[in-house]
Design an enzyme around this catalytic site. Structure first.
Site, PDB file in Angstrom:
ATOM      1  CG  LEU A   6       2.278 -13.293  -0.212  1.00  7.96           C
ATOM      2  CD1 LEU A   6       1.476 -14.225  -0.420  1.00  7.96           C
ATOM      3  CD2 LEU A   6       3.630 -13.580  -0.505  1.00  7.96           C
ATOM      4  CB  ALA A   8       4.248  -9.322  -6.046  1.00  4.87           C
ATOM      5  N   GLY A   9       0.669  -8.321  -6.031  1.00  2.08           N
ATOM      6  CA  GLY A   9      -0.571  -8.486  -6.677  1.00  2.08           C
ATOM      7  C   GLY A   9      -1.056  -7.222  -7.435  1.00  2.08           C
ATOM      8  CD  GLN A  78       4.443 -13.072  -7.853  1.00  2.39           C
ATOM      9  OE1 GLN A  78       3.790 -12.299  -7.257  1.00  2.39           O
ATOM     10  NE2 GLN A  78       3.700 -14.247  -8.235  1.00  2.39           N
ATOM     11  N   GLY A  83       0.458 -16.136  -9.093  1.00  2.00           N
ATOM     12  CA  GLY A  83      -0.340 -16.737  -8.114  1.00  2.00           C
ATOM     13  C   GLY A  83       0.512 -16.479  -6.817  1.00  2.00           C
ATOM     14  CB  THR A  84      -0.731 -16.811  -3.043  1.00  2.00           C
ATOM     15  OG1 THR A  84      -1.321 -17.860  -3.422  1.00  2.00           O
ATOM     16  CG2 THR A  84      -1.348 -15.462  -3.177  1.00  2.00           C
ATOM     17  CG  ASN A 160      -6.828 -19.327   3.844  1.00  2.00           C
ATOM     18  OD1 ASN A 160      -6.117 -18.767   4.628  1.00  2.00           O
ATOM     19  ND2 ASN A 160      -6.400 -19.596   2.545  1.00  2.00           N
ATOM     20  CG  HIS A 308     -16.180  26.344  -3.814  1.00  2.00           C
ATOM     21  ND1 HIS A 308     -15.406  27.338  -3.226  1.00  2.00           N
ATOM     22  CD2 HIS A 308     -15.699  26.150  -4.855  1.00  2.00           C
ATOM     23  CE1 HIS A 308     -14.432  27.550  -4.214  1.00  2.00           C
ATOM     24  NE2 HIS A 308     -14.424  26.747  -5.426  1.00  2.00           N
TER      25      HIS A 308
HETATM   26  P1  TTP Z   1      -5.355 -11.254  -4.492  1.00  2.00           P
HETATM   27  O1  TTP Z   1      -6.158 -10.346  -3.509  1.00  2.00           O
HETATM   28  O2  TTP Z   1      -5.738 -12.653  -4.849  1.00  2.00           O
HETATM   29  O3  TTP Z   1      -4.814 -10.570  -5.580  1.00  2.00           O
HETATM   30  P2  TTP Z   1      -4.838  -9.081  -5.948  1.00  2.00           P
HETATM   31  O4  TTP Z   1      -4.179  -8.194  -4.768  1.00  2.00           O
HETATM   32  O5  TTP Z   1      -3.630  -8.805  -7.124  1.00  2.00           O
HETATM   33  O6  TTP Z   1      -6.066  -8.430  -6.115  1.00  2.00           O
HETATM   34  P3  TTP Z   1      -7.125  -8.729  -7.521  1.00  2.00           P
HETATM   35  O7  TTP Z   1      -7.782 -10.121  -7.122  1.00  2.00           O
HETATM   36  O8  TTP Z   1      -8.193  -7.657  -7.225  1.00  2.00           O
HETATM   37  O9  TTP Z   1      -6.279  -8.438  -8.669  1.00  2.00           O
HETATM   38  O10 TTP Z   1      -4.019 -11.644  -3.687  1.00  2.00           O
HETATM   39  C1  TTP Z   1      -3.785 -11.905  -2.309  1.00  2.00           C
HETATM   40  C2  TTP Z   1      -2.471 -11.589  -1.846  1.00  2.00           C
HETATM   41  O11 TTP Z   1      -1.535 -12.195  -2.365  1.00  2.00           O
HETATM   42  C3  TTP Z   1      -2.270  -9.953  -1.995  1.00  2.00           C
HETATM   43  O12 TTP Z   1      -1.714  -9.563  -0.806  1.00  2.00           O
HETATM   44  C4  TTP Z   1      -1.477  -9.835  -3.166  1.00  2.00           C
HETATM   45  C5  TTP Z   1      -0.640 -11.139  -3.341  1.00  2.00           C
HETATM   46  N1  TTP Z   1      -0.183 -11.800  -4.524  1.00  2.00           N
HETATM   47  C6  TTP Z   1       1.161 -11.677  -4.835  1.00  2.00           C
HETATM   48  O13 TTP Z   1       1.680 -11.173  -3.971  1.00  2.00           O
HETATM   49  N2  TTP Z   1       1.482 -12.553  -6.120  1.00  2.00           N
HETATM   50  C7  TTP Z   1       0.596 -12.764  -7.013  1.00  2.00           C
HETATM   51  O14 TTP Z   1       0.966 -13.015  -8.140  1.00  2.00           O
HETATM   52  C8  TTP Z   1      -1.052 -12.936  -6.514  1.00  2.00           C
HETATM   53  C9  TTP Z   1      -1.820 -13.402  -7.615  1.00  2.00           C
HETATM   54  C10 TTP Z   1      -1.263 -12.262  -5.335  1.00  2.00           C
END
Ligand code: TTP
Length: 393
Positions: A6, A8-9, A78, A83-84, A160, A308
């Site tokens: 993942l 995409a965040g 995505q 969300g994840t 987790n 410097h």
């Molecule tokens: P998070 O750490 O929750 O989200 P983020 O990486 O965008 O950071 P922040 O909370 O600072 O905005 O995400 C956990 C993992 O999931 C990270 O590897 C990014 C990924 N992710 C996605 O791929 N798509 C999503 O929609 C979200 C929310 C997270």
């Protein structure tokens, strides 16, 4: 094991460093953060990797696809960061029959990932003293019954770790409802999996979630000592290199420089003459550390110059930063309390007694400026000559 990474965040907690650079591309010991995750997955037995990209998708895709990987690495997009669970859903069409692993791409894992991949339905776990701000696993022996988010009364000390092996049957369960915080969460899919399958908690010995600027320092502290230690650049015989130092081809170390590892000097970077660079420090491509400058435990990204008479400690500089001659960074509070930093508008503890500053891309400081511990300078900010900066700007 087919593996979804993942990436995409948006990385909002990492701002301003992620204003222009997606979090998966932040540098960790000479490679992007997500590169470590993919390498770890491959070492653990990933047969193919599907990377979910979204925020600044092209930058991530271009960088990763320019590399040769020993297994196929594919990309899916995505479109909205919902969300994840939604991110894994974006990869659903690309998955084949059988179980699949999912890894958060902004986490550093140790070799225990292999055990996770070999364990069937499983979730990686990491033991922490104060689990209340994490997703905490409900366990009985090594069996996981569920996960509770940020509980007041944590059911265990096992959090987790953002690494999972799901059975194929979990694919339809990716269509979860929005959680209370308005996201489609993979932990809801894990919960459902725990109700129908025996899910094992696989403990990780070392683990780092890289979400906030000081965790980028911690990530470099971990991985710098694992860099390959090649001295391929132009290193003056009058420079003094001690410990684990990596100098890429095209980098220059001038006479009188003292470098105490672990330190990584990228291609095009220039150190010295008479500079003191201490571990754990990463200098990005074309970075410059000049005469009478001390850099300690810092990340200095591409094209940033500290030319410097400067002290820079425990800090993160984005790209294209210039610190004027005589800029001094404080990295310690007189009361000895941990330095605090602003994350999404709130002052939070870095839990580090020593922490300096965070600079977004293109920050410029005037000569003889003084920057207090825990200050964040936003992208493009400037500091006047002689100014003392006590607050973010
Ligand atoms: P998070 O750490 O929750 O989200 P983020 O990486 O965008 O950071 P922040 O909370 O600072 O905005 O995400 C956990 C993992 O999931 C990270 O590897 C990014 C990924 N992710 C996605 O791929 N798509 C999503 O929609 C979200 C929310 C997270």
């Amino acid at each position: 094991m087919q593996t979804v990474v993942l990436a995409a965040g948006e990385g909002t907690r990492m701002r301003p460093l992620t204003d222009r650079l997606p979090k998966p591309m932040l540098p960790v010991a000479g490679e992007p953060l997500v590169g470590h995750c993919i390498e770890g997955a491959i070492a653990a037995g990933a047969s193919r990797v599907v990377v979910v990209v979204g925020y600044e998708a092209e930058t991530v895709r271009e960088s990763l696809s320019s590399r040769e990987w020993p297994v196929p690495v594919e990309f899916v997009v995505q479109t909205e960061q919902r969300g994840t669970a939604d991110a894994v859903r974006a990869a659903r069409e690309a998955l084949r029959d059988g179980p699949f692993a999912v890894l958060n791409g902004d986490v550093l894992y140790d070799d225990s990932l292999r055990e996770l991949f070999e364990s069937g339905p499983a979730v990686g776990s990491f033991r922490v003293d104060d689990p209340g701000s994490y997703g905490v696993l409900e366990t009985e022996g090594d069996r996981v019954h569920g996960v509770v988010e940020k509980p007041d009364d944590p059911p265990s000390e096992l959090v987790n770790a953002g690494a999972y092996v799901f059975p194929e049957a979990a694919l339809p369960w990716l269509d979860v409802e929005e959680s209370d915080r308005g996201e489609l969460e993979l932990t809801d899919v894990l919960q459902r999996t725990c109700e129908s399958f025996d899910v094992t908690a696989v403990p990780f010995d070392r683990w780092l979630d890289v979400g906030r600027p000081w965790e980028l320092l911690a990530a470099n502290e971990w991985k710098l000592s694992e860099a390959d230690g090649r001295l391929a650049g132009e290193v003056s015989p009058d420079a003094d290199l001690r410990g684990h130092v990596t100098v890429e081809q095209g980098a220059t170390i001038e006479p009188g420089a003292v470098i105490e590892g672990p330190v990584y000097v990228s291609s095009g970077a220039h150190v010295g003459p008479n500079a003191y660079v201490r571990g754990a420090t990463y200098l990005g491509p074309d970075a410059k550390v000049g005469h009478a400058v001390e850099v300690k435990n810092s990340v200095v990204m591409a094209d940033s110059h500290v030319p410097h008479l400067t002290y820079l400690g425990d800090s993160v500089l984005g790209r294209g930063v210039n610190l004027g001659a005589g800029t001094t960074v404080a990295n310690l509070r007189h009361d000895g309390e941990p330095v605090r930093l602003t994350v999404k508008g709130n002052r939070v503890s870095t839990e580090r007694r020593k922490f300096g500053i965070v600079c977004g891309d293109d920050v410029k400081t005037g000569i003889n400026s003084t920057l207090n511990a825990g200050v964040t300078l936003s992208t493009g900010a400037t500091v006047d000559p002689g100014e003392t900066v006590l607050r973010d700007r």
